[in-house]
Scaffold this active site. Structure first.
Site, PDB file in Angstrom:
ATOM      1  N   THR A   1      17.217  68.150  66.461  1.00 41.86           N
ATOM      2  CA  THR A   1      18.490  67.709  65.886  1.00 41.86           C
ATOM      3  C   THR A   1      18.279  67.188  64.466  1.00 41.86           C
ATOM      4  O   THR A   1      19.017  67.545  63.542  1.00 41.86           O
ATOM      5  CB  THR A   1      19.122  66.618  66.777  1.00 41.86           C
ATOM      6  OG1 THR A   1      19.375  67.193  68.065  1.00 41.86           O
ATOM      7  CG2 THR A   1      20.423  66.106  66.195  1.00 41.86           C
TER       8      THR A   1
ATOM      9  N   ASN B   1      20.597  78.986  72.781  1.00 39.36           N
ATOM     10  CA  ASN B   1      20.135  78.160  73.897  1.00 39.36           C
ATOM     11  C   ASN B   1      20.912  78.376  75.181  1.00 39.36           C
ATOM     12  O   ASN B   1      20.444  78.019  76.253  1.00 39.36           O
ATOM     13  CB  ASN B   1      20.207  76.680  73.505  1.00 39.36           C
ATOM     14  CG  ASN B   1      21.516  76.315  72.837  1.00 39.36           C
ATOM     15  OD1 ASN B   1      21.871  76.874  71.791  1.00 39.36           O
ATOM     16  ND2 ASN B   1      22.246  75.404  73.430  1.00 39.36           N
TER      17      ASN B   1
ATOM     18  N   HIS C   1       9.933  69.183  72.572  1.00 36.77           N
ATOM     19  CA  HIS C   1      10.084  69.107  74.031  1.00 36.77           C
ATOM     20  C   HIS C   1      10.531  70.412  74.689  1.00 36.77           C
ATOM     21  O   HIS C   1      10.592  70.491  75.912  1.00 36.77           O
ATOM     22  CB  HIS C   1      10.998  67.937  74.428  1.00 36.77           C
ATOM     23  CG  HIS C   1      12.452  68.119  74.145  1.00 36.77           C
ATOM     24  ND1 HIS C   1      13.367  68.297  75.158  1.00 36.77           N
ATOM     25  CD2 HIS C   1      13.153  68.126  73.006  1.00 36.77           C
ATOM     26  CE1 HIS C   1      14.587  68.384  74.614  1.00 36.77           C
ATOM     27  NE2 HIS C   1      14.471  68.284  73.321  1.00 36.77           N
TER      28      HIS C   1
ATOM     29  N   THR D   1       7.642  55.299  59.606  1.00 39.43           N
ATOM     30  CA  THR D   1       6.276  55.465  60.103  1.00 39.43           C
ATOM     31  C   THR D   1       6.230  56.684  61.012  1.00 39.43           C
ATOM     32  O   THR D   1       7.041  56.819  61.929  1.00 39.43           O
ATOM     33  CB  THR D   1       5.837  54.203  60.873  1.00 39.43           C
ATOM     34  OG1 THR D   1       5.981  53.100  59.994  1.00 39.43           O
ATOM     35  CG2 THR D   1       4.408  54.317  61.361  1.00 39.43           C
TER      36      THR D   1
ATOM     37  N   CYS E   1      23.431  69.739  76.244  1.00 42.64           N
ATOM     38  CA  CYS E   1      24.171  68.915  75.285  1.00 42.64           C
ATOM     39  C   CYS E   1      25.655  68.916  75.601  1.00 42.64           C
ATOM     40  O   CYS E   1      26.375  67.997  75.250  1.00 42.64           O
ATOM     41  CB  CYS E   1      23.963  69.450  73.875  1.00 42.64           C
ATOM     42  SG  CYS E   1      22.254  69.832  73.583  1.00 42.64           S
TER      43      CYS E   1
HETATM   44  N1  PLP Z   1      18.750  73.508  68.555  1.00 41.90           N
HETATM   45  C1  PLP Z   1      18.746  74.178  69.710  1.00 41.90           C
HETATM   46  C2  PLP Z   1      18.973  75.656  69.708  1.00 41.90           C
HETATM   47  C3  PLP Z   1      18.533  73.503  70.917  1.00 41.90           C
HETATM   48  O1  PLP Z   1      18.536  74.177  72.073  1.00 41.90           O
HETATM   49  C4  PLP Z   1      18.328  72.102  70.878  1.00 41.90           C
HETATM   50  C5  PLP Z   1      18.165  71.334  72.145  1.00 41.90           C
HETATM   51  O2  PLP Z   1      18.737  71.656  73.148  1.00 41.90           O
HETATM   52  C6  PLP Z   1      18.334  71.446  69.641  1.00 41.90           C
HETATM   53  C7  PLP Z   1      18.546  72.183  68.495  1.00 41.90           C
HETATM   54  C8  PLP Z   1      18.104  69.963  69.528  1.00 41.90           C
HETATM   55  O3  PLP Z   1      16.755  69.637  69.681  1.00 41.90           O
HETATM   56  P1  PLP Z   1      16.317  68.149  70.129  1.00 41.90           P
HETATM   57  O4  PLP Z   1      16.692  68.004  71.572  1.00 41.90           O
HETATM   58  O5  PLP Z   1      14.844  68.106  69.877  1.00 41.90           O
HETATM   59  O6  PLP Z   1      17.054  67.198  69.240  1.00 41.90           O
END
Ligand code: PLP
Length: 379
Positions: A70, A149, A199, A235, A323
């Site tokens: 993100t 995703n 992750h 940091t 999300c």
């Molecule tokens: N972009 C995509 C395509 C994702 O699938 C995700 C997480 O689901 C993210 C960005 C966000 O990543 P993070 O969970 O590390 O903030």
């Protein structure tokens, strides 16, 4: 319990955990400290940066560690747009992750930008003719995700980057889901910026990285002590960076072999579900898709009920993106692909790591057949 929700998050790989352990314990120093404990942490951070750079085929100085995908997306979209506003026009797709979509919206709300969302076809591929037409008008930045995703469709990123280049528009891609499955060499892809998240790859949550081509101007979003060349103060999460670099390196080393075997298992799983469930629809592209994602709509059900039933049968997966979980709205990604909202409500996504086995996916396919039949009231 069979965990088929790797696109939401993955367990930490043992190698990543072992690599990060020293930087949480004996070598716990602050990389900015001018003593040996700090220097040891700083050296680990720079080794991690060099490892990520090697996978991306870029210079270490072009890699910035972030708190995740993100933040990398926010930094890329807002940072590039604010430093080079130009025509104040962002070009993106209609199926981006909220991290990109909401960054664009922020630029509209607070900085007078406009956004054009290029349509995708029924399989989730960006319409390239439409993209050309939009870029021809002039743009500050083009940002289009590498792999989606929710449905797993993989865009022809190198081709899109080439088009953006023809129109002189910097190009960012969100490679959070593609990492570990698709080539990431930024020179071969021709991208100016690329986001990663730990992750999804077997590193812990809360670590990510952003590639920014050396000469591209970017406005920092996080201000403070000037760490990471002033681009990302704070940091550094040394252990997270070490884990991300380790997981990314291992995924890249194993990628070619893994892709073939997991894609074969995925295809068998897809076929079993399509054969076993009347009216089941595969969403996303049939072939240009991540080996790790299979997503379906099951008309005559609700995705949430199928999920509950699957969980009762020992399979956990997702009704769309994590999300968007908890939202009753049909997925904007599926509706952008032309799927009727009532059908989009029936979506279920299965996603796996490279450790998935044939037996697990056979059991999962059986569970899907039973769960859908139960929800449809047939059992
Ligand atoms: N972009 C995509 C395509 C994702 O699938 C995700 C997480 O689901 C993210 C960005 C966000 O990543 P993070 O969970 O590390 O903030």
């Amino acid at each position: 319990m069979l965990y088929l929700d790797a696109a939401a998050t993955t367990p930490v790989r043992r190698e990543a955990l072992e690599a990060m352990w020293p930087y949480l314990t004996g070598d716990f120093g602050n990389p900015s400290s001018h003593h040996t404990v700090g220097e040891s942490a700083a050296a680990a951070l720079e080794t991690a940066r060099a490892q990520v750079a090697r996978v991306l085929g870029c210079r270490p100085g072009e890699v910035t560690f972030t708190s995740g995908g993100t933040e990398a997306d926010n930094q890329a979209v807002k940072g590039i747009a604010l430093a080079n506003p130009g025509p104040r026009h962002i070009v993106t797709s209609s199926i981006e992750h909220p991290a990109v979509e909401e960054s664009c919206e922020y630029l509209v709300r607070h900085h007078g930008f406009r956004v054009t969302r290029v349509e995708v076809d029924g399989e989730g591929l960006v319409k390239l003719d439409a993209l050309r037409q939009v870029l021809a008008v002039g743009a500050t930045l083009c940002t289009i995700m590498y792999a989606n995703n929710e449905v797993g469709t993989v865009q022809p990123v190198a081709g899109i980057a080439q088009i953006a280049k023809e129109y002189g528009v910097p190009f960012h891609t969100d490679a959070v889901q593609a990492a570990g499955w698709e080539p990431l060499n930024v020179k071969d892809l021709g991208v100016d910026a690329l986001s990663l998240s730990g992750h999804k790859l077997g590193a812990p949550k809360g670590c990510g990285a952003l590639y920014l081509r050396g000469r591209l101007h970017t406005e920092p979003l996080i201000h403070g002590g000037g760490q990471q060349r002033g681009l990302r103060s704070g940091t550094e999460n040394v252990a997270g960076a070490v884990a991300l670099a380790t997981a990314l390196r291992l995924a890249e080393e194993q990628r070619v072999q893994t892709v073939g075997s997991v894609a074969a298992l995925r295809d068998r799983f897809i076929q079993s579900v399509l054969d076993g469930v009347d009216g089941a629809m595969l969403t996303g592209h049939r072939s240009s898709r991540l080996p790790s994602i299979a997503s379906f709509c099951f008309p005559g059900t609700s995705g949430e009920s199928v999920l509950l039933e699957l969980e009762r049968l020992g399979v956990v997966c997702s009704s769309g993106s994590a999300c968007a979980a908890g939202s009753d709205e049909p997925s904007p990604v599926l509706t952008a692909m032309g799927i009727e909202p009532a059908i989009a409500q029936t979506a279920v996504r299965f996603s796996f790591t490279s450790a998935v086995t044939a037996a697990e996916l056979e059991a999962a396919a059986d569970a899907v057949v039973t769960a859908v039949a139960t929800v449809r009231g047939l059992r």
